[in-house]
Structure formats: C-alpha cells, structure tokens
Design an enzyme around this catalytic site. Sequence first.
Site, PDB file in Angstrom:
ATOM      1  CG  LEU A   8       5.473 -11.037   2.909  1.00  0.00           C
ATOM      2  CD1 LEU A   8       6.247 -10.533   1.695  1.00  0.00           C
ATOM      3  CD2 LEU A   8       6.412 -11.270   4.089  1.00  0.00           C
ATOM      4  NE  ARG A  15      -3.350   1.224  -5.852  1.00  0.00           N
ATOM      5  CZ  ARG A  15      -3.712   0.214  -6.631  1.00  0.00           C
ATOM      6  NH1 ARG A  15      -4.797   0.306  -7.379  1.00  0.00           N
ATOM      7  NH2 ARG A  15      -3.000  -0.889  -6.662  1.00  0.00           N
ATOM      8  CD  GLU A 154       7.867  -7.734  -9.304  1.00  0.00           C
ATOM      9  OE1 GLU A 154       6.896  -6.992  -9.060  1.00  0.00           O
ATOM     10  OE2 GLU A 154       7.770  -8.979  -9.230  1.00  0.00           O
ATOM     11  CG  ASN A 226      -3.712  -3.514  -4.386  1.00  0.00           C
ATOM     12  OD1 ASN A 226      -2.901  -3.752  -3.497  1.00  0.00           O
ATOM     13  ND2 ASN A 226      -3.798  -4.242  -5.473  1.00  0.00           N
ATOM     14  CE1 TYR A 348     -31.586  -4.944  25.575  1.00  0.00           C
ATOM     15  CE2 TYR A 348     -32.019  -3.975  27.724  1.00  0.00           C
ATOM     16  CZ  TYR A 348     -31.133  -4.524  26.806  1.00  0.00           C
ATOM     17  OH  TYR A 348     -29.813  -4.664  27.134  1.00  0.00           O
ATOM     18  CB  ALA A 362     -46.657  -6.449  23.810  1.00  0.00           C
TER      19      ALA A 362
HETATM   20  C1  UD1 Z   1       4.134  -8.301  -5.651  1.00  0.00           C
HETATM   21  C2  UD1 Z   1       5.132  -9.134  -6.442  1.00  0.00           C
HETATM   22  C3  UD1 Z   1       4.603  -9.321  -7.864  1.00  0.00           C
HETATM   23  C4  UD1 Z   1       3.245  -9.993  -7.810  1.00  0.00           C
HETATM   24  C5  UD1 Z   1       2.293  -9.202  -6.925  1.00  0.00           C
HETATM   25  C6  UD1 Z   1       1.019 -10.008  -6.687  1.00  0.00           C
HETATM   26  C7  UD1 Z   1       7.355  -8.649  -5.569  1.00  0.00           C
HETATM   27  C8  UD1 Z   1       8.613  -7.894  -5.773  1.00  0.00           C
HETATM   28  N1  UD1 Z   1       6.396  -8.446  -6.469  1.00  0.00           N
HETATM   29  O1  UD1 Z   1       4.080  -7.021  -6.241  1.00  0.00           O
HETATM   30  O2  UD1 Z   1       5.487 -10.120  -8.615  1.00  0.00           O
HETATM   31  O3  UD1 Z   1       2.708 -10.130  -9.107  1.00  0.00           O
HETATM   32  O4  UD1 Z   1       2.871  -8.945  -5.621  1.00  0.00           O
HETATM   33  O5  UD1 Z   1       0.071  -9.254  -5.967  1.00  0.00           O
HETATM   34  O6  UD1 Z   1       7.287  -9.437  -4.651  1.00  0.00           O
HETATM   35  N2  UD1 Z   1       5.226  -5.983   1.846  1.00  0.00           N
HETATM   36  C9  UD1 Z   1       5.862  -5.944   3.052  1.00  0.00           C
HETATM   37  N3  UD1 Z   1       7.033  -5.255   3.142  1.00  0.00           N
HETATM   38  C10 UD1 Z   1       7.604  -4.635   2.088  1.00  0.00           C
HETATM   39  C11 UD1 Z   1       6.943  -4.690   0.848  1.00  0.00           C
HETATM   40  C12 UD1 Z   1       5.769  -5.386   0.755  1.00  0.00           C
HETATM   41  O7  UD1 Z   1       5.385  -6.496   4.038  1.00  0.00           O
HETATM   42  O8  UD1 Z   1       8.678  -4.044   2.264  1.00  0.00           O
HETATM   43  C13 UD1 Z   1       3.966  -6.727   1.745  1.00  0.00           C
HETATM   44  C14 UD1 Z   1       2.793  -5.839   1.410  1.00  0.00           C
HETATM   45  O9  UD1 Z   1       2.161  -5.391   2.586  1.00  0.00           O
HETATM   46  C15 UD1 Z   1       1.891  -6.802   0.624  1.00  0.00           C
HETATM   47  C16 UD1 Z   1       2.888  -7.730  -0.049  1.00  0.00           C
HETATM   48  O10 UD1 Z   1       4.081  -7.645   0.689  1.00  0.00           O
HETATM   49  O11 UD1 Z   1       1.070  -7.551   1.470  1.00  0.00           O
HETATM   50  C17 UD1 Z   1       3.134  -7.386  -1.508  1.00  0.00           C
HETATM   51  O12 UD1 Z   1       3.722  -6.115  -1.608  1.00  0.00           O
HETATM   52  P1  UD1 Z   1       3.298  -5.098  -2.756  1.00  0.00           P
HETATM   53  O13 UD1 Z   1       4.084  -3.867  -2.587  1.00  0.00           O
HETATM   54  O14 UD1 Z   1       1.836  -4.990  -2.818  1.00  0.00           O
HETATM   55  O15 UD1 Z   1       3.862  -5.884  -4.043  1.00  0.00           O
HETATM   56  P2  UD1 Z   1       3.378  -5.740  -5.542  1.00  0.00           P
HETATM   57  O16 UD1 Z   1       4.027  -4.547  -6.120  1.00  0.00           O
HETATM   58  O17 UD1 Z   1       1.923  -5.832  -5.626  1.00  0.00           O
HETATM   59 CA    CA Z   2       0.101  -5.625  -4.211  1.00  0.00          CA
END
Ligand code: UD1
Ligand code: CA
Length: 451
Positions: A8, A15, A154, A226, A348, A362
């Site tokens: 993902l 941030r 969560e 992050n 160079y 040189a």
């Molecule tokens: C998520 C987990 C949480 C875990 C944490 C660990 C869920 C609901 N929560 O929370 O339990 O402890 O990661 O770091 O899964 N992303 C997508 N598409 C989306 C949303 C997210 O591709 O629609 C990707 C983000 O780019 C990222 C990853 O999924 O790489 C995690 O998403 P993020 O929003 O950071 O989840 P957390 O709130 O950190």
């Molecule tokens: Ca995250």
Amino acid sequence: MSIALVILAAGKGTRMNSDLPKVLHPIAQAPMLAHAMRAGAALEPERTLIVAGHGAEAVTQTVADIDETAEVVLQEEQLGTAHAVDQARAALEGFDGDIVVMFGDTPFLSADTLERMAEARKGADLVILGFEAADPGRYGRLVMQGDSLEKIVEFKDATEAERAITFCNSGLMAAKASTLFDLIAKIGNANASEEYYLTDAVALAREEALKVTAVACDEAETLGINSRADLAAADAVFQQRARAELLDLGVTLMAPETVYLAFDTYIGRDTVIEPNVVFGPGVTVESGAQIRAFSHLEGCHISRGALVGPYARLRPGAELAEGVKIGNFVEVKNAELAEGVKVNHLSYIGDASVGAGANIGAGTITCNYDGVMKHKTEIGAGAFIGSDTMLVAPVKVGNEAMTATGAVITKNIEDGALAIARTPQENKPGRARKLFDMLRAKKAKRDKGEG
Ligand code: UD1
Ligand code: CA
C-alpha cells in the site's frame, strides 16, 4: 505456496510536507518503497502489486525502475486500507495463492519475520504481524485471547482499556487471496475516521470461526515513516546496520560513523575505508582496495588493490582495473582505466579509455564536451601524458606515446610519438629586473601621493 505481495502506497504523507510522494523519499539513496519491495522480495512473490494514489505517475515510474515485473494498481480516492487492498482484486482475479499486505512506508522488515509469517499461515487462516510498542501512541491495538487474535481496534475507536494494550498492529497481514477478498467485501466504514479499515478483517474472520494469529517482531522492523525526522532516523538505522555488516565482512572502516553508504554498496574484504567517504548508488569495491578520506563515489567499480583519494570523485561509469591509482582532486566519469593506470593529481578524465600502465600528469583535462556533444578520448597503454595537457576530444593518444607538458592536443598521436603543442619559450635577458624597477617606482609614486 505462491504469494502475491500487495504494497500500500497511495497515502499522501501530509507530515512529510513535500511535493514528492512519501514512499519516494530516499533512505540510503533508494526510495523507501524500494526498500519495502526488497524486503518483500524475500518471500519470492509470484506477483508484486503496488497500490498507488497520491503522485501515482511518479510512483509508477519508480516502480518500473525498481522491478519491471511489479504491477501498479490505482486507488483514486484514499478511503482506507481495506479499500486500498480491494483495488488489487481485479488484477488478482483467479490467483489462488496467499496475499501478503505490506505498507510502502515500512521499509525495514527482515526476511526472517516475513518467513515466520508465511510459516504461521500453515496453522491459521489470517496472520497479522504485531509488535510490543515502547510507546503505543496511535497504533491499532491487537486484542488477544490466548493464542487467538480476536480483533484489532484502531486507536481512534478504542476504549481506555483497549488503549492500555501495548501489543500493536504493524499493518502486515497474510491470508489466502480468496479469504482476504471475501472478508474485505464485508468491511464497512462505520468508524471514527469513516474509512474502510483493513484491520476489521480480523473480527469478521473470527465471526466466521476462522483461525487468526499474530506473529510478533522487533519494533525496529516496523518503523513507519511519517515525517522528515522519521526519515532521518530511518536513514541512520540503515547506515548503522550497513556499517556493521561491512565490519563483519572484513572491511576496515577507520571511523565507521563518518562513512555514508548507499542501499547497494558492495565492498570486498580487506578493503580499507578512511573517514568521511560517501558512497552514492551503484558502487562496487573489490577486495584489498583502499579508499582514502573525503572521497565521493557513485556508479563506479573499483578493482582489487586500487587506491582512491584522498579527495577523489568517481562518477558513474568510472571503471578502475587492478592497481589503479587515483589521487587527490581527481574526477573520473564514464572512463575505463586499465591495470596500473595512475592519475595522481588534479585531473578530469571523462568519456575516456586509458590503457594499462599509462601515467596521467597533474592537471590533465579531457575536454570531452564541445557545448553540445560529448566526445571520447583514447589513451594507449604505457602512454605518458605531461602535466597540464588538454586533450581535446575526440582524440587518440597511441601506445607509449607522450605529450609535452602544457600541450593542447587536438590531433591524434601515433604510437611511440611525442606531441609538443605549446608556444615556444623565449628568454629576454635583463627584462625581468627592468620590469620590477618600473613597477616599484610606480608604486612608490602612488604611495607618496596618498600620504
Ligand atoms: C495503520 C493501521 C494500524 C497500524 C498502523 C501501523 C489500518 C486501519 N490501521 O494505521 O492498525 O497500527 O497502520 O503503521 O489499517 N493507504 C493507502 N490507501 C488508503 C489508506 C492508506 O494506500 O486509502 C496506505 C498508506 O499510504 C500507508 C498505509 O496504507 O502506506 C497505512 O495507512 P495509514 O493511513 O498510514 O494508516 P495508519 O493510520 O497509520
Ligand atoms: Ca501510518
């Protein structure tokens, strides 16, 4: 068991405060996504799918550069992690192996941890990777009942009692593809964030009496990035590990903490690296070489027994054969230097080939660029290039040929010939003294006028 990795990487990474998508920010000069993909490669996946959204175009390009067999699927709107995985459904139609879900911003998973997850899958339908968090913060909490994982809550939706749990969700999940997609189809978004949480798959699986377990790993492996501060910390973690590996492999790092390594730096044993050396991507150094202080290397190959620096710069395409010597303030780019070549000072050498045993004096410059095109310089074996020679490319210097100091070489030099290309010297007796007298008188007159 064949495996499809689903990584993902669609989130914005607010941030990071950046125009660059978060997963493309580099750690040790490779995008963090490349690290995640490399970690996942330990499972020898049959398919690798990257879910892209924010900056999808740039992410797609980068993915193609890293692994041309990897596939990118689009998530137009970021509606949550379950929705993200669901974007891979069509692409994985008919795939009957396991899916392992990873996050693109979690670059440090070890092969061992991933293998333990694969192993745990033999006894469970759904496997989650958890870790004991020193500071659980906003991570999802794993609610265990004995060996069984009951649900993931969560942070935003957790009760006080649940928030007190320190066993947290890393985000990694493994299940049979059909099982996972069936569960995802049932996930809704009735929660504090109005997002489709992948983590809800756990409670849904338990409702169907499926077996769900959690595998634990070290918190350092689940380090998620992050912010820029997290990025810097991750780079530091990488550097520390990479240096330790080199020391174990028999490389001497005189001041390890000052040597900056790239994700793919390869250094053979008994090589000595002095302080303050920077390795860009694509550097290989064979055994027994020496890289002296303050050198900067990228995209180059250094053979056995070569000596580089101090203060040398090797750019992409620099190929140093055995025993080559590159001294201070020398830059080499796209050039092959055969065995025993010496370029010891202030030169160079670009777009060139230099034959075995040639000695470059040189201040020699290969004038490789005419303002529009690049041209090649060929220097034969055993040639001797006099100090301060300008080699105006394209040009060839024959084997055992010589150039006189200060030459501007525009024509090829045949084997064994000496090329002199400079204005002949003329000495004017007494003229220096006269000139001094004249200048001193002028200065005295001026000083008097001022006083
Ligand atoms: C998520 C987990 C949480 C875990 C944490 C660990 C869920 C609901 N929560 O929370 O339990 O402890 O990661 O770091 O899964 N992303 C997508 N598409 C989306 C949303 C997210 O591709 O629609 C990707 C983000 O780019 C990222 C990853 O999924 O790489 C995690 O998403 P993020 O929003 O950071 O989840 P957390 O709130 O950190
Ligand atoms: Ca995250």
